[in-house]
Write an enzyme that holds these catalytic residues in place. Structure first.
Site, PDB file in Angstrom:
ATOM      1  N   LYS A  19     -13.447   8.345  20.238  1.00 23.16           N
ATOM      2  CA  LYS A  19     -12.427   7.478  19.624  1.00 23.16           C
ATOM      3  C   LYS A  19     -13.040   6.819  18.407  1.00 23.16           C
ATOM      4  CE  LYS A  19     -10.754   3.103  21.174  1.00 23.16           C
ATOM      5  NZ  LYS A  19      -9.913   2.405  22.129  1.00 23.16           N
TER       6      LYS A  19
HETATM    7  C1  R5P Z   1     -11.521  -2.359  21.845  1.00 22.06           C
HETATM    8  O1  R5P Z   1     -11.284  -3.490  22.119  1.00 22.06           O
HETATM    9  C2  R5P Z   1     -10.966  -1.327  22.639  1.00 22.06           C
HETATM   10  O2  R5P Z   1     -11.765  -0.204  22.790  1.00 22.06           O
HETATM   11  C3  R5P Z   1      -9.572  -0.898  22.272  1.00 22.06           C
HETATM   12  O3  R5P Z   1      -9.172  -0.044  23.269  1.00 22.06           O
HETATM   13  C4  R5P Z   1      -9.446  -0.191  20.936  1.00 22.06           C
HETATM   14  O4  R5P Z   1      -9.915  -0.958  19.894  1.00 22.06           O
HETATM   15  C5  R5P Z   1      -8.037   0.309  20.687  1.00 22.06           C
HETATM   16  O5  R5P Z   1      -7.168  -0.729  20.578  1.00 22.06           O
HETATM   17  P1  R5P Z   1      -6.517  -1.150  19.195  1.00 22.06           P
HETATM   18  O6  R5P Z   1      -5.510  -0.078  18.876  1.00 22.06           O
HETATM   19  O7  R5P Z   1      -5.878  -2.456  19.483  1.00 22.06           O
HETATM   20  O8  R5P Z   1      -7.597  -1.204  18.171  1.00 22.06           O
END
Ligand code: R5P
Length: 265
Positions: A172
């Site tokens: 990711k």
């Molecule tokens: C970090 O806090 C986490 O891995 C979240 O799952 C990630 O950042 C995705 O969330 P967002 O779309 O709010 O950035």
């Protein structure tokens, strides 16, 4: 790849499209009760039916998600610091044994390439992969950003590629200019985080750009659950991810869904 690993991966990334809409609600692990997730059960319930996979922590899974809900779980198993401390100083918070007990489809850990504790986080990821491989559990590496590093293609390619080289099954990262370079040089599926809340139209453009430049989907949180119309937003993102809906059409769809909801209230 063994059957269990392939089966779990196919629960996370839908085989029909090769893509996924992961709903990220794990933010509390370092942010506490962040906006939109003050009462996680209330946030998750109306959205979970539209998610291909739910990313969250052990505590929120147990306390806030009905075990009879049929949604694959991506369990965050790293943490140990808060927003007030040095974030890169994370460790493993959940054993693979407990992750298996919760019937998860994958486990997720952050890495901090370029941060002071880079080595610790990368070796932590390697240890997690070694253990998860034994039980056929895919590992999602979350590329967090080192303090001095820009979220550009050069840095994100470095972080994603290192995660893949260590054996992560999915990576990711963030969307950036020349995102296709990041995807091309990473031999495993790349999904994008949404990042901080931006206007819905911009989040639609972001999702579309990521998908058309090779992302295998989104792992999106704040741009869904902090929207005034979270259900309309996740439904719209689904159409982009799985059906390549163009931004203009997606924007129309979002407004239609948001207005339908208003008319019912
Ligand atoms: C970090 O806090 C986490 O891995 C979240 O799952 C990630 O950042 C995705 O969330 P967002 O779309 O709010 O950035």
């Amino acid at each position: 790849m063994d059957w269990g690993m392939s089966n779990r991966l196919s629960r996370i990334i839908r085989p029909e499209t090769g893509r996924t809409v992961m709903l990220a609600v794990d933010h509390g692990y370092f942010l506490g009760p962040t906006s939109g997730l003050e009462e996680p059960a209330k946030t998750i319930a109306p959205l979970v039916g539209y998610a291909d996979c739910l990313m969250l922590t052990r505590g929120i899974l147990r306390a806030c998600v009905d075990p009879s809900v049929n949604v694959p779980i991506m369990l965050r198993v790293s943490g140990g610091r808060s927003i007030l401390g040095e974030l890169s100083d994370e460790g493993t918070t959940v054993s693979i044994r407990d992750a298996m007990r919760m019937n998860v489809s994958g486990v997720a850990m952050s890495i901090f390439v370029g941060a002071e504790l880079e080595r610790k986080s990368l070796l932590g990821l390697a240890d997690l992969i070694n253990e998860a491989e034994e039980f056929g559990i895919p590992v999602l590496a979350v590329t967090a950003v080192g303090k001095e590093m820009n979220r550009d293609a050069r840095y994100l390619s470095l972080a994603c590629r290192i995660a893949a080289e260590l054996g992560a099954h999915i990576v990711k990262t963030y969307y950036c200019d020349e995102f296709e370079k990041v995807v091309k040089s990473c031999p495993v599926p790349v999904v994008i985080a949404g990042g901080k809340k931006i206007p819905e139209r911009e989040a639609i453009d972001l999702s579309y750009n990521a998908i058309t430049r090779g992302a295998a989907g989104v792992d999106m949180g704040r741009n869904i659950f902090q929207s005034d119309h979270p259900v309309a937003m996740i439904k719209t993102v689904r159409e982009i991810v799985h059906k390549d809906l163009t931004p203009d059409k997606a924007w129309d769809l979002f407004n239609t869904l948001a207005n339908e909801k208003k008319a019912k209230v």
